[in-house]
Design an enzyme around this catalytic site. Sequence first.
Site, PDB file in Angstrom:
ATOM      1  N   GLN A 169       0.827  -1.205   0.000  1.00  0.00           N
ATOM      2  CA  GLN A 169       0.000   0.000   0.000  1.00  0.00           C
ATOM      3  C   GLN A 169       0.866   1.261   0.000  1.00  0.00           C
ATOM      4  O   GLN A 169       0.422   2.335  -0.367  1.00  0.00           O
ATOM      5  CB  GLN A 169      -0.935  -0.084   1.231  1.00  0.00           C
ATOM      6  N   CYS A 179       3.490   2.030  12.835  1.00  0.00           N
ATOM      7  CA  CYS A 179       2.568   2.100  11.697  1.00  0.00           C
ATOM      8  C   CYS A 179       1.588   0.936  11.749  1.00  0.00           C
ATOM      9  O   CYS A 179       0.420   1.064  11.380  1.00  0.00           O
ATOM     10  CB  CYS A 179       3.344   2.041  10.386  1.00  0.00           C
ATOM     11  N   CYS A 196      13.441   5.563  39.438  1.00  0.00           N
ATOM     12  CA  CYS A 196      12.469   6.526  38.920  1.00  0.00           C
ATOM     13  C   CYS A 196      11.089   5.922  39.136  1.00  0.00           C
ATOM     14  O   CYS A 196      10.936   4.977  39.909  1.00  0.00           O
ATOM     15  CB  CYS A 196      12.729   6.847  37.448  1.00  0.00           C
TER      16      CYS A 196
END
Length: 387
Positions: free
Chosen positions: A75, A191, A339
């Site tokens: 595509q 994607c 953290c």
Amino acid sequence: MNALDGFSHDELLRYSRHFLLPQVGVEGQRRLRDASVLVVGAGGLGTPVLQYLAAAGVGKLGVVDFDRVELSNLQRQVIHRTADVGRLKVDSARDAVRALNPDVEVITWDDRLTSANALERIGAFDVVVDGSDNFPTRYLVNDACVLTGTPLVSAAIFRFEGQASVFVTADGPCYRCLHPEPPPPDLVPSCAEGGVLGVLPGIMGSIEALEAIKLITGAGEGLAGRLLLLDALTMKVREVALRRDPACPACGEHRTVTELIDYEAFCGVGSASERGDDEIEPGELRSVLDGDGAPLVVDVRQPHEIAVEPFPDALPIPLDQLAERLAEIDPHRAVVAVCQRGQRSRRAVELLRAAGFGNAKSLRGGMQKWEATSGAAGRPPADAAQK
Ligand SMILES: [Zn+2]
């Protein structure tokens, strides 16, 4: 005729529209013929890069991609054909380039670009064009370009948005000047997850090809120091000025990136158990905290995240200040960075280890896991509002 010496009759015809341009001309075409460009990724962005650079007569093109052509690629990755499904992308791309311009030398690698091979590969080319789709590769390519002094043409796409710039030029910024830290991995859809309009990588990859040609020929004004942003839905283009960051760890005045690192770990992707030795489990940290030789805990969260410092003698240094405050850390003590979720602390460990704190470790899972496993230790449960 002398001016065209060295070009065959066919080449004079093939590149005749370049010869007519004053900004390219014979000299520009010679530079293109003598140039080499490494294209990282033979996918959506790499497609027009390879096609246009081959058509333009760039003498040598390198392609690195470990993937095979899938039906869902066609595509947007139009260098590949339906009949290529299942083939290595580098094989399919090489055939397409050769069919378009047999004068172009094509060198392919059907594996991953890694910290072990990137310097050698990138250092052998004049220009690198990044057509990758993930952050570890982007940082790897950037750092290898900085270390080898190779200009980098970069673009990225997501859904209907594209961006492009040129990094690692003589006075321009590098990718890390723009993005010192990778985004948290769970905030970055690919994607495959987020979707992409097929023509967009064609546009952004064409911009990359254009910028590569400008770098090689010296024509015009490149995108170095500017980030081009395209919104394909509204067809609006914006531009953001970029500057080299003097504090950049890769290209700044006191650079800490002096060799390639583990970029999967840096970006917080990949399996933690594969790395192991740069992390410490909460239980293990508990067992050593009170004894002799207890490690120094460096809390790299931002001040507003720390309601009550959970480690009594912890040294709070936010990650973005760590590079310039290394002198505050006792070099004779073991160091554990903490953290909130264990991502930033891993980056802190990369930085600490690069600065000579060879045994620095990151608290795996961060304060979330620490508090969730506190149980009998009687620590209060995590306050959801603090997250
Ligand atoms: Zn930089």
